[in-house]
Design an enzyme around this catalytic site. Structure first.
Site, PDB file in Angstrom:
ATOM      1  N   GLU A  54       4.975   5.407   0.862  1.00 42.20           N
ATOM      2  CA  GLU A  54       4.924   4.006   1.300  1.00 42.20           C
ATOM      3  C   GLU A  54       6.226   3.569   1.966  1.00 42.20           C
ATOM      4  O   GLU A  54       6.206   2.885   2.973  1.00 42.20           O
ATOM      5  CB  GLU A  54       4.617   3.076   0.118  1.00 42.20           C
ATOM      6  CG  GLU A  54       3.165   3.092  -0.326  1.00 42.20           C
ATOM      7  CD  GLU A  54       2.207   2.421   0.642  1.00 42.20           C
ATOM      8  OE1 GLU A  54       2.637   1.773   1.616  1.00 42.20           O
ATOM      9  OE2 GLU A  54       0.989   2.540   0.411  1.00 42.20           O
ATOM     10  N   ASP A  72       3.860  -6.043   4.342  1.00 42.90           N
ATOM     11  CA  ASP A  72       4.134  -5.239   3.155  1.00 42.90           C
ATOM     12  C   ASP A  72       5.634  -5.195   2.911  1.00 42.90           C
ATOM     13  O   ASP A  72       6.416  -5.060   3.853  1.00 42.90           O
ATOM     14  CB  ASP A  72       3.610  -3.813   3.328  1.00 42.90           C
ATOM     15  CG  ASP A  72       2.118  -3.770   3.606  1.00 42.90           C
ATOM     16  OD1 ASP A  72       1.390  -4.563   3.008  1.00 42.90           O
ATOM     17  OD2 ASP A  72       1.693  -2.933   4.423  1.00 42.90           O
TER      18      ASP A  72
END
Length: 148
Positions: A54, A72
């Site tokens: 990620e 995000d």
């Protein structure tokens, strides 16, 4: 002499705002200390794998390009549509925090929110990178050299 002092002070100021890139084993130790090993059935290796894919272990990782207008944030790339408030798009804010809190070097709040995320029915499938790179894979390499 005054110029050197000013440059030194500015250097300290900017250094304080640089991202922390966690070494893999340091992150694993932190996650373990925060009770993530086995949390909701997910091994420590799953969490380390997800964080690597990620954010590359970067506490200041930011992605503002999601198709739905959300962004995000942080080492776990916590999404603003569901989990945190960013003041620029609607949010369920299930972690009850500002997204900007996930962009500092203190990842305790990131971990608390990640624990909230996996309690939802999707579990770790909430993270696309985990689905693509970690789910049902041999994750032994993520902790092999960590001496936990």
């Amino acid at each position: 002499m005054r110029s050197i002092l000013i440059i030194s002070l500015l250097g300290c100021f900017f250094a304080a705002y640089e991202a922390k890139i966690f070494p893999k084993c340091e992150l694993a130790r932190k996650l373990k200390a925060e009770g993530m090993d086995g949390f909701h059935g997910y091994s420590l290796a799953n969490w380390v794998c997800m964080a690597e894919h990620e954010s590359n272990f970067n506490t200041r990782a930011f992605n503002g390009k999601n198709d739905n207008g959300s962004s995000d944030y942080g080492i776990f790339q916590i999404n603003s549509k569901w989990w945190c408030k960013n003041n620029s798009s609607p949010s369920a804010n299930a972690c009850n925090t500002m997204c900007s809190r996930f962009l500092d070097d203190n990842i305790s709040d990131d971990i608390a929110c990640a624990k909230r995320v996996v309690k939802d029915p999707n579990g770790m499938s909430a993270w696309v990178a985990w689905v693509r790179h970690c789910r049902n894979k041999d994750l032994s390499r993520y902790l092999a050299s960590c001496n936990l």
